[in-house]
Design an enzyme around this catalytic site. Structure first.
Site, mmCIF file in Angstrom:
data_model
loop_
_atom_site.group_PDB
_atom_site.id
_atom_site.type_symbol
_atom_site.label_atom_id
_atom_site.label_comp_id
_atom_site.label_asym_id
_atom_site.label_seq_id
_atom_site.Cartn_x
_atom_site.Cartn_y
_atom_site.Cartn_z
ATOM 1 N N ILE A 148 -56.485 32.552 6.068
ATOM 2 C CA ILE A 148 -56.874 33.004 4.725
ATOM 3 C C ILE A 148 -56.001 34.173 4.272
ATOM 4 O O ILE A 148 -55.483 34.185 3.151
ATOM 5 C CB ILE A 148 -58.373 33.372 4.681
ATOM 6 C CG1 ILE A 148 -59.213 32.130 5.037
ATOM 7 C CG2 ILE A 148 -58.770 33.907 3.309
ATOM 8 C CD1 ILE A 148 -60.677 32.394 5.281
ATOM 9 N N ASP A 167 -52.099 43.187 11.103
ATOM 10 C CA ASP A 167 -52.632 42.198 12.040
ATOM 11 C C ASP A 167 -51.870 42.362 13.343
ATOM 12 O O ASP A 167 -50.709 41.965 13.450
ATOM 13 C CB ASP A 167 -52.440 40.765 11.485
ATOM 14 C CG ASP A 167 -53.186 39.724 12.315
ATOM 15 O OD1 ASP A 167 -53.268 39.912 13.546
ATOM 16 O OD2 ASP A 167 -53.680 38.744 11.734
ATOM 17 N N CYS A 226 -64.555 39.323 1.917
ATOM 18 C CA CYS A 226 -64.975 37.929 1.822
ATOM 19 C C CYS A 226 -64.881 37.311 3.217
ATOM 20 O O CYS A 226 -64.765 36.106 3.369
ATOM 21 C CB CYS A 226 -64.022 37.229 0.837
ATOM 22 S SG CYS A 226 -64.593 35.639 0.313
ATOM 23 N N ALA A 227 -64.898 38.188 4.243
ATOM 24 C CA ALA A 227 -64.753 37.672 5.626
ATOM 25 C C ALA A 227 -66.102 37.691 6.325
ATOM 26 O O ALA A 227 -66.772 36.641 6.427
ATOM 27 C CB ALA A 227 -63.725 38.490 6.383
ATOM 28 N N ASP A 252 -68.877 39.489 -0.469
ATOM 29 C CA ASP A 252 -69.432 38.136 -0.369
ATOM 30 C C ASP A 252 -70.288 38.022 0.878
ATOM 31 O O ASP A 252 -71.031 37.056 1.034
ATOM 32 C CB ASP A 252 -68.275 37.114 -0.309
ATOM 33 C CG ASP A 252 -68.781 35.678 -0.307
ATOM 34 O OD1 ASP A 252 -69.656 35.358 -1.154
ATOM 35 O OD2 ASP A 252 -68.333 34.874 0.538
ATOM 36 N N GLU A 257 -77.854 39.057 6.272
ATOM 37 C CA GLU A 257 -77.869 38.100 5.157
ATOM 38 C C GLU A 257 -79.175 37.309 5.161
ATOM 39 O O GLU A 257 -79.568 36.811 6.220
ATOM 40 C CB GLU A 257 -76.684 37.136 5.288
ATOM 41 C CG GLU A 257 -75.361 37.858 5.047
ATOM 42 C CD GLU A 257 -74.139 36.948 5.089
ATOM 43 O OE1 GLU A 257 -74.306 35.726 5.223
ATOM 44 O OE2 GLU A 257 -73.035 37.465 5.010
ATOM 45 N N HIS A 275 -72.510 34.943 -0.082
ATOM 46 C CA HIS A 275 -71.717 34.221 0.930
ATOM 47 C C HIS A 275 -71.233 32.871 0.379
ATOM 48 O O HIS A 275 -71.561 31.809 0.907
ATOM 49 C CB HIS A 275 -72.537 34.012 2.222
ATOM 50 C CG HIS A 275 -71.687 33.771 3.430
ATOM 51 N ND1 HIS A 275 -72.009 34.251 4.681
ATOM 52 C CD2 HIS A 275 -70.525 33.087 3.593
ATOM 53 C CE1 HIS A 275 -71.089 33.867 5.554
ATOM 54 N NE2 HIS A 275 -70.176 33.147 4.922
ATOM 55 N N GLY A 277 -67.891 32.201 -0.242
ATOM 56 C CA GLY A 277 -66.450 32.018 -0.043
ATOM 57 C C GLY A 277 -66.043 30.572 0.174
ATOM 58 O O GLY A 277 -65.033 30.103 -0.347
ATOM 59 N N ALA A 278 -66.829 29.854 0.959
ATOM 60 C CA ALA A 278 -66.438 28.476 1.308
ATOM 61 C C ALA A 278 -67.101 27.457 0.400
ATOM 62 O O ALA A 278 -66.918 26.249 0.581
ATOM 63 C CB ALA A 278 -66.841 28.200 2.741
HETATM 64 P P1 NAD Z 1 -58.025 33.183 11.298
HETATM 65 O O1 NAD Z 1 -58.493 33.145 12.707
HETATM 66 O O2 NAD Z 1 -57.028 32.192 10.840
HETATM 67 O O3 NAD Z 1 -57.426 34.638 11.002
HETATM 68 C C1 NAD Z 1 -57.998 35.814 11.473
HETATM 69 C C2 NAD Z 1 -56.860 36.811 11.664
HETATM 70 O O4 NAD Z 1 -57.425 38.066 11.994
HETATM 71 C C3 NAD Z 1 -55.912 36.427 12.804
HETATM 72 O O5 NAD Z 1 -54.577 36.357 12.366
HETATM 73 C C4 NAD Z 1 -56.093 37.558 13.807
HETATM 74 O O6 NAD Z 1 -54.896 37.869 14.475
HETATM 75 C C5 NAD Z 1 -56.562 38.692 12.927
HETATM 76 N N1 NAD Z 1 -57.279 39.721 13.646
HETATM 77 C C6 NAD Z 1 -58.162 39.570 14.658
HETATM 78 N N2 NAD Z 1 -58.612 40.769 15.050
HETATM 79 C C7 NAD Z 1 -57.988 41.691 14.268
HETATM 80 C C8 NAD Z 1 -58.035 43.108 14.193
HETATM 81 N N3 NAD Z 1 -58.793 43.830 15.016
HETATM 82 N N4 NAD Z 1 -57.270 43.702 13.259
HETATM 83 C C9 NAD Z 1 -56.490 42.998 12.412
HETATM 84 N N5 NAD Z 1 -56.380 41.662 12.445
HETATM 85 C C10 NAD Z 1 -57.140 41.029 13.370
HETATM 86 O O7 NAD Z 1 -59.344 33.141 10.414
HETATM 87 P P2 NAD Z 1 -59.452 32.732 8.884
HETATM 88 O O8 NAD Z 1 -59.729 31.278 8.802
HETATM 89 O O9 NAD Z 1 -58.339 33.317 8.135
HETATM 90 O O10 NAD Z 1 -60.836 33.482 8.512
HETATM 91 C C11 NAD Z 1 -60.864 34.876 8.342
HETATM 92 C C12 NAD Z 1 -62.281 35.370 8.163
HETATM 93 O O11 NAD Z 1 -62.855 34.803 6.985
HETATM 94 C C13 NAD Z 1 -63.238 35.004 9.277
HETATM 95 O O12 NAD Z 1 -64.088 36.114 9.502
HETATM 96 C C14 NAD Z 1 -64.063 33.879 8.697
HETATM 97 O O13 NAD Z 1 -65.321 33.778 9.302
HETATM 98 C C15 NAD Z 1 -64.164 34.335 7.265
HETATM 99 N N6 NAD Z 1 -64.513 33.294 6.315
HETATM 100 C C16 NAD Z 1 -65.455 33.585 5.388
HETATM 101 C C17 NAD Z 1 -65.788 32.642 4.441
HETATM 102 C C18 NAD Z 1 -66.852 32.943 3.446
HETATM 103 O O14 NAD Z 1 -67.593 32.048 3.087
HETATM 104 N N7 NAD Z 1 -66.942 34.146 2.953
HETATM 105 C C19 NAD Z 1 -65.159 31.405 4.429
HETATM 106 C C20 NAD Z 1 -64.166 31.139 5.367
HETATM 107 C C21 NAD Z 1 -63.842 32.120 6.307
HETATM 108 C C1 MLT Z 2 -67.027 30.252 7.426
HETATM 109 O O1 MLT Z 2 -66.929 31.035 8.372
HETATM 110 O O2 MLT Z 2 -66.456 29.147 7.424
HETATM 111 C C2 MLT Z 2 -67.821 30.682 6.254
HETATM 112 O O3 MLT Z 2 -68.809 31.557 6.608
HETATM 113 C C3 MLT Z 2 -68.226 29.543 5.445
HETATM 114 C C4 MLT Z 2 -69.637 29.088 5.481
HETATM 115 O O4 MLT Z 2 -69.987 28.264 6.305
HETATM 116 O O5 MLT Z 2 -70.386 29.526 4.650
#
Ligand code: NAD
Ligand code: MLT
Length: 523
Positions: A148, A167, A226-227, A252, A257, A275, A277-278
């Protein structure tokens, strides 16, 4: 096989599951209700709402837990791993959705859209109150440059933003084409006008932004999360918003929650979504389909695409590596039945094409085989490395790269507290595995079914005597392999037989003069 879907997922995923399995969709169950029924299911599919706790896992007979989405922080993966339960997720399907939501929040935050909408709908026309800030020319700090984070970086540069990123787990080459300046966290916090977080929630990232980090930030910074809730300390965030250090924040996700009673929601400079985001139609279909397909694969004992607690194989290497996984398990299984003692050390050596591949899963399969005749509940590809670690077994991998074009070879060298031994193997043509060596005896054994192994002195008549005894007891020999160290020296015979050899027949064989050892193994 029965599957429980305990959070709402797209119907396309349910249909895939229903094509082969019995599926119950029961959402909004309390933890107690879930625990009550979980033992009846082989698979559980969740999004982020269901908390898959250690307690729930221990009460279950699950074989696989599927997360329709990426984050698995609502699943006790360690407890699942210890119990040998596979966890799969759908990490790619919602990347774009989460990235676009990040921008939706960023624009909304910069231009105070939610506040303006609500004011207008309340009958007011307050043009001066909602003057915003421009994104172009501003510095965006991205914490976490995974799937993301990288998509956010791409889009931010096209908006004219300067992008800095933190990162510690990625290299500069990884973001080479993205126009992102990599920096340490302090620098990213210090130079950014907007900060967005895209890291998983882990022990290291929980509260990675607190009072101390807010002090480093520019006055009037904007934050987007949004993480995962918990990455930013909500108490410290509240103070920073009140003091004006943070001009505005878009959330988000929350530490709890839904965030009932959260003081953050009472602040004008906080905008928030539940929540989401997805939550696009497209992303929800993809993640539901992806996770459903992996659940089917897992329950059929096939390799899954997105394992969370098992090493994955690159798709282009999959068909080459798969027979070696089976072979390594048989090698381990043979070793434990042949040799004695407490396992101390295992060295797996890979040659030929395997030397250029990721062989971790082959090593794990070897360990699984080694543990197979030792434990009450057998190890599997998920928990074998943990069981080995807990039993103090040292595991190493070696690669011999000289003969990169030859078919792959695997040698398992095992040290126990009583002896050291090796077993070697190879897969010929397609899917034709062979044990090619036991210690320094060269053989060519199909690792399957019942095998009689003898250690004897190389002299005329021994093979005949063994054949006679087996024949008299109606035991059919399917194939025979002989290996010897030297003329009239020590020899090893491996006979594949069609029937199980009873104990009294083994005793007869052991009584043959010059036979030193007789072992009967099942592979
Ligand atoms: P990903 O695993 O592809 O990327 C995560 C990145 O974070 C990696 O590159 C990793 O090296 C880095 N990282 C790990 N620990 C770290 C630290 N201490 N400092 C800095 N960087 C660090 O994951 P993604 O698919 O990009 O998802 C990212 C986040 O978004 C996750 O928390 C996921 O759960 C969340 N997410 C939320 C939603 C939502 O609905 N809001 C939807 C999808 C994903
Ligand atoms: C995820 O980590 O993929 C997000 O939280 C999306 C979700 O399932 O709501």
């Amino acid at each position: 096989m029965r599957v429980l879907v305990s959070d709402k997922i797209a119907k396309e995923g349910i249909e895939i599951l229903r094509s082969e399995l019995e599926v119950d969709v029961k959402t909004d169950l309390s933890p107690e209700q879930l625990k009550e029924i979980i033992k009846d299911y082989d698979a559980l599919v969740v999004r982020s709402q269901t908390k898959v706790t250690r307690d729930l896992i221990e009460a279950s007979n699950l074989k696989v837990i599927g997360r329709a989405g990426v984050g698995v922080d609502n699943i006790d993966v360690e407890a699942a791993t210890l119990k040998g339960i596979l966890v799969v997720n759908a990490p790619e399907g919602n990347t774009i959705a989460a990235c676009e939501h990040t921008f939706a929040l960023m624009f909304a935050l910069a231009r105070k859209i939610p506040q303006a909408v609500s004011s207008l709908k309340g009958g007011r026309w307050e043009r001066n109150k909602f003057t915003g800030v421009q994104l172009s020319g501003k510095t965006l700090g991205i914490v976490g440059l995974g799937r993301i984070g990288k998509e956010v970086a791409k889009r931010a540069t096209s908006l004219g933003m300067n992008v800095v990123g933190y990162d510690p787990y990625i290299s500069a080459e990884n973001v080479e084409n993205l126009n992102v300046k990599l920096a340490d966290l302090e620098e990213v916090l210090a130079v950014s006008d907007f900060l967005t977080f895209h890291v998983p929630l882990t022990k290291n990232t929980r509260h990675m932004v607190g009072e101390e980090q807010f002090r480093i930030m520019k006055d009037g910074v904007y934050l987007i999360n949004c993480a995962r809730g918990g990455i930013i300390d909500e108490k410290a965030l509240y103070d920073a918003l009140l003091s004006g250090k943070v001009a505005g924040c878009a959330l988000d996700v929350f530490e709890k929650e839904p965030p009932e009673g959260s003081p953050l929601l009472s602040l004008d400079n906080v905008i928030a979504t539940p929540h989401l985001g997805a939550s696009t139609a497209e992303a929800q279909i993809v993640v539901a389909e992806e996770v459903a397909r992996d659940i089917l694969r897992a329950l059929k004992g096939e390799m899954v695409k997105n394992p969370v607690n098992m090493v994955s194989i690159r798709s282009e290497e999959y068909s080459f590596i798969l027979p070696y996984i089976k072979l390594a398990e048989k090698m381990g299984c043979l070793y434990t039945q042949l040799k004695n003692g407490r396992l101390l050390e295992v060295e797996m050596t890979y040659g030929g094409r395997l030397a250029n591949m990721d062989v971790k899963l082959i090593t794990t399969a070897g360990i699984k085989g080694l543990l197979s005749h030792i434990l009450q509940s057998p190890a599997n590809l998920i928990n074998a490395p943990i069981i080995a670690r807990d039993r103090g077994i040292k595991i190493t991998e070696r690669k011999i790269r000289e003969d990169g074009d030859a078919p792959g070879t695997v040698t398992m060298k095992v040290r126990t507290d009583r002896e050291t031994g090796t077993i070697s193997g190879c897969v010929f043509e397609k899917d034709n595995p062979r044990i090619t060596g036991i210690d320094d005896y060269k053989i060519d054994l199909i690792p399957e079914g019942y095998v009689l192994i003898t250690n004897h002195r190389d002299k005329p008549g021994i093979v005949g005597k063994v054949g006679t005894i087996l024949g008299e007891n109606q035991i059919n020999i399917a194939s025979m392999q002989l290996g010897r160290r030297s003329y009239r020296g020590d020899a090893l015979m491996a006979l594949s037989v069609d029937e199980e050899i009873p104990e009294e027949v083994l005793k007869e064989l052991k009584a043959i003069e010059d036979i030193k050892k007789v072992l009967f193994v099942k592979l």
